[in-house]
Each structure stands twice: as structure tokens, then as C-alpha cells.
Design a protein around this motif. Structure first.
Motif, PDB file in Angstrom:
ATOM      1  N   THR A 107       0.833  -1.202   0.000  1.00 10.59           N
ATOM      2  CA  THR A 107       0.000   0.000   0.000  1.00 10.59           C
ATOM      3  C   THR A 107       0.872   1.259   0.000  1.00 10.59           C
ATOM      4  N   CYS A 108       0.223   2.354  -0.315  1.00 15.81           N
ATOM      5  CA  CYS A 108       0.912   3.645  -0.261  1.00 15.81           C
ATOM      6  C   CYS A 108       1.378   3.991   1.150  1.00 15.81           C
ATOM      7  N   THR A 109       0.713   3.445   2.149  1.00 15.20           N
ATOM      8  CA  THR A 109       1.186   3.660   3.523  1.00 15.20           C
ATOM      9  C   THR A 109       2.595   3.095   3.678  1.00 15.20           C
ATOM     10  N   ALA A 110       2.832   1.923   3.123  1.00 15.92           N
ATOM     11  CA  ALA A 110       4.174   1.333   3.162  1.00 15.92           C
ATOM     12  C   ALA A 110       5.164   2.209   2.400  1.00 15.92           C
ATOM     13  N   TRP A 111       4.719   2.773   1.261  1.00 15.74           N
ATOM     14  CA  TRP A 111       5.591   3.693   0.507  1.00 15.74           C
ATOM     15  C   TRP A 111       5.986   4.883   1.395  1.00 15.74           C
ATOM     16  N   THR A 112       5.028   5.475   2.043  1.00 18.42           N
ATOM     17  CA  THR A 112       5.287   6.650   2.880  1.00 18.42           C
ATOM     18  C   THR A 112       6.217   6.294   4.035  1.00 18.42           C
ATOM     19  N   ASN A 113       6.074   5.101   4.579  1.00 20.75           N
ATOM     20  CA  ASN A 113       6.908   4.657   5.698  1.00 20.75           C
ATOM     21  C   ASN A 113       8.278   4.135   5.278  1.00 20.75           C
ATOM     22  N   ARG A 114       8.539   4.043   3.995  1.00 14.67           N
ATOM     23  CA  ARG A 114       9.783   3.454   3.489  1.00 14.67           C
ATOM     24  C   ARG A 114      11.029   4.173   3.984  1.00 14.67           C
ATOM     25  N   LYS A 115      10.916   5.438   4.298  1.00 15.19           N
ATOM     26  CA  LYS A 115      12.078   6.249   4.680  1.00 15.19           C
ATOM     27  C   LYS A 115      12.662   5.834   6.024  1.00 15.19           C
ATOM     28  N   LYS A 116      11.937   5.017   6.784  1.00 16.51           N
ATOM     29  CA  LYS A 116      12.401   4.560   8.093  1.00 16.51           C
ATOM     30  C   LYS A 116      13.513   3.523   7.985  1.00 16.51           C
ATOM     31  N   ASN A 117      13.653   2.913   6.810  1.00 18.34           N
ATOM     32  CA  ASN A 117      14.633   1.847   6.620  1.00 18.34           C
ATOM     33  C   ASN A 117      15.288   2.042   5.256  1.00 18.34           C
ATOM     34  N   GLY A 128      15.311   2.023  -0.611  1.00 18.24           N
ATOM     35  CA  GLY A 128      15.980   1.731  -1.881  1.00 18.24           C
ATOM     36  C   GLY A 128      15.217   0.740  -2.732  1.00 18.24           C
ATOM     37  N   SER A 129      14.667  -0.289  -2.109  1.00 16.16           N
ATOM     38  CA  SER A 129      13.955  -1.298  -2.890  1.00 16.16           C
ATOM     39  C   SER A 129      12.649  -0.754  -3.457  1.00 16.16           C
ATOM     40  N   PHE A 130      11.925   0.032  -2.682  1.00 15.86           N
ATOM     41  CA  PHE A 130      10.672   0.607  -3.175  1.00 15.86           C
ATOM     42  C   PHE A 130      10.933   1.584  -4.319  1.00 15.86           C
ATOM     43  N   GLU A 131      11.920   2.450  -4.134  1.00  8.60           N
ATOM     44  CA  GLU A 131      12.210   3.438  -5.171  1.00  8.60           C
ATOM     45  C   GLU A 131      12.760   2.772  -6.430  1.00  8.60           C
ATOM     46  N   SER A 132      13.584   1.747  -6.260  1.00 10.28           N
ATOM     47  CA  SER A 132      14.085   1.003  -7.423  1.00 10.28           C
ATOM     48  C   SER A 132      12.954   0.294  -8.150  1.00 10.28           C
ATOM     49  N   TRP A 133      12.017  -0.273  -7.385  1.00  8.28           N
ATOM     50  CA  TRP A 133      10.875  -0.928  -8.023  1.00  8.28           C
ATOM     51  C   TRP A 133      10.117   0.082  -8.875  1.00  8.28           C
ATOM     52  N   ARG A 183       1.218  11.408  -4.196  1.00 10.86           N
ATOM     53  CA  ARG A 183       0.081  10.524  -4.444  1.00 10.86           C
ATOM     54  C   ARG A 183      -0.212   9.668  -3.220  1.00 10.86           C
ATOM     55  N   CYS A 184       0.840   9.137  -2.615  1.00 13.00           N
ATOM     56  CA  CYS A 184       0.638   8.244  -1.482  1.00 13.00           C
ATOM     57  C   CYS A 184       0.202   8.977  -0.220  1.00 13.00           C
ATOM     58  N   LEU A 185       0.586  10.220  -0.092  1.00  9.60           N
ATOM     59  CA  LEU A 185       0.066  11.015   1.028  1.00  9.60           C
ATOM     60  C   LEU A 185      -1.427  11.276   0.854  1.00  9.60           C
ATOM     61  N   THR A 186      -1.840  11.453  -0.396  1.00  9.78           N
ATOM     62  CA  THR A 186      -3.241  11.752  -0.704  1.00  9.78           C
ATOM     63  C   THR A 186      -4.134  10.527  -0.594  1.00  9.78           C
ATOM     64  N   THR A 187      -3.623   9.364  -1.041  1.00 12.11           N
ATOM     65  CA  THR A 187      -4.422   8.135  -1.068  1.00 12.11           C
ATOM     66  C   THR A 187      -3.618   6.970  -0.471  1.00 12.11           C
ATOM     67  N   PRO A 188      -3.464   6.947   0.852  1.00 12.45           N
ATOM     68  CA  PRO A 188      -2.603   5.947   1.486  1.00 12.45           C
ATOM     69  C   PRO A 188      -3.061   4.500   1.332  1.00 12.45           C
ATOM     70  N   SER A 189      -4.318   4.264   1.054  1.00 11.85           N
ATOM     71  CA  SER A 189      -4.780   2.878   0.925  1.00 11.85           C
ATOM     72  C   SER A 189      -4.577   2.311  -0.482  1.00 11.85           C
ATOM     73  N   ASP A 190      -4.228   3.149  -1.461  1.00  9.29           N
ATOM     74  CA  ASP A 190      -3.954   2.648  -2.816  1.00  9.29           C
ATOM     75  C   ASP A 190      -2.734   1.742  -2.813  1.00  9.29           C
ATOM     76  N   ARG A 191      -2.688   0.846  -3.756  1.00 15.41           N
ATOM     77  CA  ARG A 191      -1.501   0.011  -3.952  1.00 15.41           C
ATOM     78  C   ARG A 191      -0.465   0.818  -4.730  1.00 15.41           C
ATOM     79  N   ILE A 192       0.798   0.617  -4.402  1.00 14.69           N
ATOM     80  CA  ILE A 192       1.889   1.314  -5.082  1.00 14.69           C
ATOM     81  C   ILE A 192       1.836   1.045  -6.584  1.00 14.69           C
TER      82      ILE A 192
END
Length: 113
Positions: free
Chosen positions: A30-40, A45-50, A82-91
Motif C-alpha cells: 500500500t501507499c502507507t508502506a511507501w510513505t513509511n519506506r524512509k524509516k529503513n 531503496g527497494s521501493f524506489e528502485s521498483w 500521491r501516497c500522502l493523498t491516497t494511502p490505501s492505494d496500492r503502489i
């Protein structure tokens, strides 16, 4: 012919999203995971590379360069917003929307749409 190819690409993207086609890897999160990606750093890196790999794949599948040289920061910033606006969407669905937006801009700038 190129206008047809861009239109066809857009239709295929929309159809894939509507049909529930499988998206694997970071795109299935989900976009929530995208937004939280900066914690690790590894997850970040894996999300942004994907994402840039997905957009690059869409770019290669068309007849026209739709990423204009590949502005990594702009692509990441678009997804952040986008993910801040719609956190439940899939990346992956958000990435498809980004791909459609980029394809429309490329078609517009080429004067073919």
C-alpha cells in the motif's frame, strides 16, 4: 501510428489495473508502506528502485520516450504526493496512474494527441 501506440498503451494500462492483474514486489504494497519506506534505507531503496524500474519498463514498451530522460526526483516526488493523498492505494496502481500521466504528457508534447 505513434498516436495510436500511445492510445493503445494507455488503454492497456487502464485495462490491466481494472482487470486486477497481479503486481508483484513493492508494487503490491500500500501507499502507507511507501510513505513509511524512509524509516529503513533498504526498504527505501527497494521501493524506489521498483518504481523507477516499473516506469522504465513502461517507457521501453512504448514507441516514444515518456520519461524525458528520467527525472528520478520528480518521479519519487509524484509518488510521495500521491501516497500522502491516497494511502490505501496500492503502489503498483499509483505507478500505473503515473505511467498514464507521463504517456499523456509525452503525446501532448509531441503534438500527436
Amino acid at each position: 501510428m505513434k498516436a495510436f501506440a500511445i492510445g493503445f498503451l494507455l488503454a492497456c494500462l487502464a485495462t490491466a489495473a481494472d482487470a486486477g492483474s497481479s503486481i508483484i514486489g513493492a508494487g503490491s504494497q500500500t501507499c502507507t508502506a511507501w510513505t513509511n519506506r524512509k524509516k529503513n534505507a533498504v526498504v527505501k531503496g527497494s521501493f524506489e528502485s521498483w518504481l523507477v524500474g516499473f516506469i522504465s519498463g513502461l517507457n521501453i514498451s512504448g514507441e516514444r520516450d515518456m520519461v524525458g530522460g528520467g527525472d528520478f526526483d520528480a518521479i519519487i516526488a509524484w509518488m510521495d504526493q500521491r501516497c500522502l493523498t491516497t494511502p490505501s492505494d496500492r503502489i503498483g496502481i499509483a505507478a500505473l496512474d503515473l505511467g498514464m500521466e507521463l504517456a499523456k504528457k509525452a503525446a501532448y508534447h509531441s503534438g500527436r494527441f
